[in-house]
Each structure stands twice: as structure tokens, then as C-alpha cells.
Design an enzyme around this catalytic site. Structure first.
Site, PDB file in Angstrom:
ATOM      1  N   GLU A  54      56.112 -99.595  14.314  1.00  0.00           N
ATOM      2  CA  GLU A  54      56.365-100.338  15.554  1.00  0.00           C
ATOM      3  C   GLU A  54      55.657 -99.708  16.748  1.00  0.00           C
ATOM      4  OE1 GLU A  54      58.731 -99.271  18.184  1.00  0.00           O
ATOM      5  OE2 GLU A  54      58.710 -97.307  17.244  1.00  0.00           O
TER       6      GLU A  54
ATOM      7  N   GLN B 171      69.130 -87.716  23.564  1.00  0.00           N
ATOM      8  CA  GLN B 171      69.040 -87.820  22.116  1.00  0.00           C
ATOM      9  C   GLN B 171      67.829 -87.078  21.562  1.00  0.00           C
ATOM     10  OE1 GLN B 171      69.397 -92.070  21.230  1.00  0.00           O
ATOM     11  NE2 GLN B 171      71.558 -91.757  20.772  1.00  0.00           N
TER      12      GLN B 171
ATOM     13  N   LEU C  37      72.658 -98.556  15.949  1.00  0.00           N
ATOM     14  CA  LEU C  37      73.345 -97.368  15.446  1.00  0.00           C
ATOM     15  C   LEU C  37      72.699 -96.872  14.160  1.00  0.00           C
ATOM     16  CD1 LEU C  37      75.668 -95.389  15.840  1.00  0.00           C
ATOM     17  CD2 LEU C  37      77.160 -96.991  14.624  1.00  0.00           C
ATOM     18  N   ALA C  38      72.247 -97.793  13.324  1.00  0.00           N
ATOM     19  CA  ALA C  38      71.581 -97.412  12.087  1.00  0.00           C
ATOM     20  C   ALA C  38      70.371 -96.536  12.373  1.00  0.00           C
ATOM     21  CB  ALA C  38      71.163 -98.668  11.314  1.00  0.00           C
ATOM     22  N   ASP C  39      69.584 -96.930  13.344  1.00  0.00           N
ATOM     23  CA  ASP C  39      68.389 -96.177  13.707  1.00  0.00           C
ATOM     24  C   ASP C  39      68.747 -94.777  14.200  1.00  0.00           C
ATOM     25  OD1 ASP C  39      65.643 -95.816  14.151  1.00  0.00           O
ATOM     26  OD2 ASP C  39      65.812 -96.475  16.220  1.00  0.00           O
ATOM     27  N   GLN C  40      69.817 -94.686  14.980  1.00  0.00           N
ATOM     28  CA  GLN C  40      70.183 -93.411  15.588  1.00  0.00           C
ATOM     29  C   GLN C  40      70.856 -92.452  14.613  1.00  0.00           C
ATOM     30  OE1 GLN C  40      72.273 -94.168  19.321  1.00  0.00           O
ATOM     31  NE2 GLN C  40      71.013 -95.969  19.636  1.00  0.00           N
TER      32      GLN C  40
ATOM     33  N   HIS D   5      61.696-100.802  14.011  1.00  0.00           N
ATOM     34  CA  HIS D   5      61.992 -99.519  14.650  1.00  0.00           C
ATOM     35  C   HIS D   5      62.587 -98.554  13.628  1.00  0.00           C
ATOM     36  CE1 HIS D   5      63.269 -97.041  18.146  1.00  0.00           C
ATOM     37  NE2 HIS D   5      62.431 -97.796  18.824  1.00  0.00           N
TER      38      HIS D   5
END
Length: 351
Positions: free
Chosen positions: A10, A100, A283-286, A311
Site C-alpha cells: 500500500e 505507536q 485493530l487487526a493491523d495494530q 495496509h
């Protein structure tokens, strides 16, 4: 030295943030080229540059290419150090994304840290502070990460001017996490934030959601933000369960009625509830990065989410470059995706 092409996948800022964090934690030098090559305005923007300099400070790193608009960057990490630090984005760029970026490093540092970050706290292109506090950090706590967060001033787009404070205790070892089902009954909560605009805007947003859902009036609140860098409005629908929370967020805009903002936010919340996936797309990405670090310690993690975003898929590829991890995703008939993260064949668990 690990070479990362920022134009892959991405092609956004996540590649920069995760690469820097992973380089610092693993001690591996990294060189990024074509930074944010997939964006209309490529190169480092203020929030990315703030993240670079924050990483440099907490890992005593040598950095080359840390200028606005830079398309190339090199980091040679050093010792991970705790302590007191203050960082400024200098715009409405996200203070949370800077937090983060450095959080994995601080969790592996040699001493506790108190971090103050100035910038945007509520903008559409980054996780708002409330998501960070209520959805992300509780899950990190279950992974053996002790992080406290407070907001001193809200920063809405475009004025910014927000300020957040983190207190981080180094972890004795990041552990795995399993989130494959929702546990317990829905515990909804709706909050409308308003700053330097009539509170009636937030009241109208809450009224529409209350009429459409029939949720108890105690689940709704309108907060007139006392400290903020400028005007703003956000409505947040929290979908809480015993083991996970999702926060669906709508951002007020000039010329868009409060009811329109609330209706669009509720539509998104209902779509999330209609799926059987406890973990939302953001949330999945993080969760991937801390789960990768847990796998490095020999701990397996798994979660169920919706279709993986570009992403998220790009993030997985970055993790594979730095960590010996096995990341698998299996798509079910209903479109949900089961993701597992565990140590690779050459990874020796340290915990």
C-alpha cells in the site's frame, strides 16, 4: 542491513513506522527507499519525521535522511533507553501514530519512560486517542505490557494542538494473545465530543443513535472538551464485550449535518456487529507487530477479523523481513479471516 522499498504494497507511512520500530527492537540496521511511494505526496511528512526523531531518541540511533520530504532514510539502532522525552509533531499530524512507533522500543528499554507528545489526537486518517486507550492498550496489557495513557489536550483536524502523555514500564516479555470469538453480551457506549462548537451538535448525534438502537440512555454522553487546540466534533460508538472492544468513529465536518455523521457511524457499527469477527480491520493491523514480538519470544497468537486490508497485508510482509515468524491467514466461507502468528522454524523462544 535490511533494505525496505517503501513503494511496496500500500506504499504508506506504516512501512516506515513498523520498519523503524522493528529495527530498533531487533538491533538490525535498516535502509528505506521510495518512502511513501504509494501516496500523492511521497516522502516524510511532519508526523513521520516526528516518529523518526522519536525512534532515534529512544534507541540512541544514527539516522541519515531525516528531513521533511525525504524519500530515503537509514537507521542504525543503538541502546534502547527509557527516561523522560517530549516530542512535537508540529501540526495536526497524529500524536498516536508517533506513540505507536516508539511503544515497542520502550517496552524493551532499560528503564521506565514518561513520554509527552504534541500533535493531533482525533483525525480521520489515524487511530484516535480513545481507540488507543480503550481498544488497543487493554489488549497490550493482556500481552504483558504495562502502558498508561492520558490526554491533556485534544487536537482536532486541522488545528491540532493536542497533547498526550504515556507512562511505559519495560515488559518482562511480550506474550501471545487469542481473540477468535466475542465473549459475553454487547455493552454499548456512545460518546460525542465537541470543542468550541454548540453541544447541541453532539446531542443530535446521540439522539439519532439512541432512537435507531433503543440502547439505554445511560450508554450516551456528550462531552464538551475543556482543552483543545481548535474546534472539532467526534462521535464514537463503542462496541464492548468481555474480551474485546471496537470503537467506530465518525468525524464531524463543516457542511455535514450531525445526523448524517451519526447515521454513517451507526451503519459502520452495525456492519461490524453483523460479522462474527471480534477484531476490526484497524485493530487487526495494530495487533500484528506485538504479536510478532510475542512470537519472537516463543508465544503463539491468533485472531479472527474481516478481509485483510492492503495496509494489513503490507504490514505482514514488513514483519517477515525483520522477524523469523510464521504468519498464516485462512479465509472462511463467510468472509472472516483467521490469522495466526507464531515462531518460525529458526526462531528460538526466549520466554
Amino acid at each position: 542491513m535490511i533494505e525496505i522499498n517503501g513503494n511496496e504494497g500500500e506504499g504508506g507511512g506504516q512501512i516506515v513506522r513498523s520498519s523503524l520500530a522493528l529495527a530498533a527492537v531487533t538491533g538490525q540496521p535498516v535502509r528505506l527507499t521510495n518512502i511513501r511511494g504509494g501516496r500523492q505526496k511521497p516522502g516524510l511528512l511532519r508526523q513521520h519525521l516526528a516518529g523518526v526523531r522519536a525512534i532515534q531518541a529512544v534507541c540512541s540511533g544514527d539516522v541519515d535522511g531525516d528531513q521533511l520530504g525525504s524519500n530515503e532514510l537509514t537507521l542504525v539502532p543503538g541502546k534502547l533507553s527509557g527516561g523522560d522525552h517530549r516530542f512535537e509533531v508540529g501540526s495536526a499530524g497524529s500524536a498516536i501514530l508517533v506513540a505507536q512507533t516508539i511503544l515497542p522500543v520502550l517496552l524493551h528499554a532499560d528503564a521506565p519512560s514518561t513520554i509527552e507528545i504534541g500533535g493531533g489526537t482525533h483525525a480521520a486518517w489515524a487511530p484516535p486517542f480513545d481507540f488507543f486507550l480503550r481498544c488497543y492498550l487493554p489488549l497490550l496489557a493482556r500481552m504483558n505490557a504495562n502502558v498508561e495513557a492520558d490526554i491533556e489536550s485534544h487536537g482536532f483536524y486541522p488545528a491540532g494542538g493536542g497533547r498526550v502523555v504515556l507512562k511505559v514500564t519495560p515488559s518482562t516479555g511480550i506474550k501471545g494473545l487469542t481473540l477468535t470469538d466475542r465473549v459475553g453480551k454487547l455493552q454499548p457506549r456512545v460518546t460525542a465530543l465537541v470543542s468550541k462548537i454548540p453541544t447541541s451538535v453532539g446531542e443530535r448525534e446521540c439522539d439519532l443513535i439512541a432512537r435507531k438502537t433503543g440502547w439505554d440512555k445511560k450508554a450516551f454522553q456528550v462531552l464538551d472538551v475543556p482543552q483543545a487546540g481548535g474546534p472539532g466534533n467526534v462521535v464514537m460508538i463503542e462496541l464492548g464485550f468481555d474480551n474485546v472492544r471496537e470503537l467506530i468513529i465518525g468525524f464531524g465536518k463543516i457542511g455535514v449535518k450531525a445526523e448524517q455523521v451519526a447515521r454513517a457511524t451507526l451503519r459502520e457499527a452495525r456492519a461490524h456487529l453483523a460479522s462474527d469477527a471480534p477484531v476490526g480491520v484497524f485493530l487487526a493491523d495494530q495487533l500484528l507487530l506485538p504479536m510478532g514480538l510475542a512470537a519472537r519470544n516463543g508465544h503463539r497468537s491468533e485472531f479472527r477479523t474481516g478481509p485483510l486490508s492492503p495496509h494489513c497485508q503490507t504490514h505482514i510482509e514488513v514483519l517477515r523481513r525483520f522477524l523469523d515468524v510464521n504468519i498464516q491467514s485462512v479465509t472462511g466461507e463467510n468472509g472472516s479471516v483467521d490469522v495466526s502468528v507464531e515462531a518460525g522454524d529458526g526462531c528460538i523462544g526466549s520466554a
